[in-house]
Design a protein around this motif. Sequence first.
Motif, PDB file in Angstrom:
ATOM      1  N   MET A   1       0.854  -1.177   0.000  1.00  0.00           N
ATOM      2  CA  MET A   1       0.000   0.000   0.000  1.00  0.00           C
ATOM      3  C   MET A   1       0.893   1.231   0.000  1.00  0.00           C
ATOM      4  O   MET A   1       1.724   1.367   0.906  1.00  0.00           O
ATOM      5  N   ASN A   2       0.703   2.111  -0.970  1.00  0.00           N
ATOM      6  CA  ASN A   2       1.625   3.237  -1.135  1.00  0.00           C
ATOM      7  C   ASN A   2       3.049   2.686  -1.115  1.00  0.00           C
ATOM      8  O   ASN A   2       3.341   1.758  -1.856  1.00  0.00           O
ATOM      9  N   ASP A   3       3.911   3.183  -0.270  1.00  0.00           N
ATOM     10  CA  ASP A   3       5.275   2.637  -0.241  1.00  0.00           C
ATOM     11  C   ASP A   3       5.484   1.719   0.974  1.00  0.00           C
ATOM     12  O   ASP A   3       6.596   1.587   1.489  1.00  0.00           O
ATOM     13  N   TYR A   4       4.421   1.062   1.382  1.00  0.00           N
ATOM     14  CA  TYR A   4       4.482   0.129   2.504  1.00  0.00           C
ATOM     15  C   TYR A   4       4.227  -1.301   2.047  1.00  0.00           C
ATOM     16  O   TYR A   4       3.534  -1.527   1.046  1.00  0.00           O
ATOM     17  N   ILE A   6       2.725  -5.080   3.448  1.00  0.00           N
ATOM     18  CA  ILE A   6       2.004  -5.845   4.456  1.00  0.00           C
ATOM     19  C   ILE A   6       2.545  -7.268   4.371  1.00  0.00           C
ATOM     20  O   ILE A   6       2.408  -7.927   3.356  1.00  0.00           O
ATOM     21  N   MET A  70       0.820 -10.361  11.137  1.00  0.00           N
ATOM     22  CA  MET A  70       0.917  -9.421  10.022  1.00  0.00           C
ATOM     23  C   MET A  70       1.816  -8.273  10.455  1.00  0.00           C
ATOM     24  O   MET A  70       1.631  -7.716  11.546  1.00  0.00           O
ATOM     25  N   ILE A  72       3.468  -4.513   9.216  1.00  0.00           N
ATOM     26  CA  ILE A  72       3.386  -3.441   8.235  1.00  0.00           C
ATOM     27  C   ILE A  72       4.559  -2.504   8.454  1.00  0.00           C
ATOM     28  O   ILE A  72       4.793  -2.028   9.578  1.00  0.00           O
ATOM     29  N   PRO A  74       7.618   0.113   5.932  1.00  0.00           N
ATOM     30  CA  PRO A  74       7.954   0.600   4.591  1.00  0.00           C
ATOM     31  C   PRO A  74       8.685  -0.469   3.771  1.00  0.00           C
ATOM     32  O   PRO A  74       9.388  -1.320   4.323  1.00  0.00           O
TER      33      PRO A  74
ATOM     34  N   MET B   1       1.146   4.901  12.943  1.00  0.00           N
ATOM     35  CA  MET B   1       2.468   4.378  12.606  1.00  0.00           C
ATOM     36  C   MET B   1       3.105   5.291  11.568  1.00  0.00           C
ATOM     37  O   MET B   1       2.516   5.487  10.511  1.00  0.00           O
ATOM     38  N   TYR B   4       0.926   7.367   9.257  1.00  0.00           N
ATOM     39  CA  TYR B   4      -0.314   6.656   8.925  1.00  0.00           C
ATOM     40  C   TYR B   4      -1.186   6.496  10.164  1.00  0.00           C
ATOM     41  O   TYR B   4      -0.683   6.459  11.290  1.00  0.00           O
ATOM     42  N   ASP B  24      -3.452   5.056  -1.686  1.00  0.00           N
ATOM     43  CA  ASP B  24      -4.115   3.771  -1.569  1.00  0.00           C
ATOM     44  C   ASP B  24      -4.852   3.735  -0.227  1.00  0.00           C
ATOM     45  O   ASP B  24      -4.574   4.529   0.677  1.00  0.00           O
ATOM     46  N   VAL B  52      -6.678  -3.733  -0.835  1.00  0.00           N
ATOM     47  CA  VAL B  52      -6.144  -2.382  -0.950  1.00  0.00           C
ATOM     48  C   VAL B  52      -6.756  -1.735  -2.189  1.00  0.00           C
ATOM     49  O   VAL B  52      -6.551  -2.218  -3.309  1.00  0.00           O
ATOM     50  N   ARG B  55      -4.894   4.064  -5.288  1.00  0.00           N
ATOM     51  CA  ARG B  55      -5.196   5.495  -5.415  1.00  0.00           C
ATOM     52  C   ARG B  55      -5.865   5.759  -6.769  1.00  0.00           C
ATOM     53  O   ARG B  55      -5.537   5.111  -7.774  1.00  0.00           O
TER      54      ARG B  55
END
Lengths: 97, 97
Positions: A1-4, A6, A70, A72, A74, B1, B4, B24, B52, B55
Motif C-alpha cells: 500500500m503506497n510505499d508500505y 504488508i 501481520m 506493516i 515501509p 504508525m 499513517y 491507496d 487495498v 489510489r
Amino acid sequence: MNDYEIKLVRLQGEFVWHTHADTDELFLVLDGTLTIQLRDGDVTLLAGEMYVVPRGVEHCPRTDGEVRAMLIEPIGVVNTGDAGGELTARYDDSLSD
Amino acid sequence: MNDYEIKLVRLQGEFVWHTHADTDELFLVLDGTLTIQLRDGDVTLLAGEMYVVPRGVEHCPRTDGEVRAMLIEPIGVVNTGDAGGELTARYDDSLSD
C-alpha cells in the motif's frame, strides 16, 4: 500500500535484539501469542491484538509456539534492523510492482 | 504508525462513490461481510480478508449488516475523498501526537 508492505509471517522462538532507526513497525497477531521484549518491559499480544514499536526503540520478538502475524512497514526494511547477523532475511522484491 | 493512521470502524449500509487521488486505502475486515463496489466489479471481503483500493480508483463500500473493519491510510485522509457530502466525517485529531 503506497510505499508500505504488508507481510504475513510465521514466527517461532526468539529473534534478535534490534532497532529500526527510521521507521515504526506494526505487529498484528493473527494466531498464537507473541511477546515483544522491550528494554523496559515486555508487551504480550494475543490473536487480534496489535502493537506499534516506535522507531529507534530496541526490541526482540519471542514466542513459545508458532505465531502467525501481520507486519506493516515501509518497503525494503531489513528484518534485523541494525543488528544484522544470520537471521537477516534476503529481501524478496519479487512481489513488488 | 509513521504518518499513517490505523482506524477501527463500524460500517453499515451503503457509503458514497468516491476516490482518493493521492493514496491507496487498506481495508481489513474483522467481523461481517464487506462489499467494496468498484466500477468494474465488486470485491467481497469476509472476516480476516483484506483489500487495498489503489489510489485514483473509484469505490463505494456497502454492507448488508454491520461490519467491523480496520482501515489504514495516511493521517488526515478524508473518508469521502473527492465526493464530500453529508457522510464526510469531521477529522478528529484528538488522538494525534
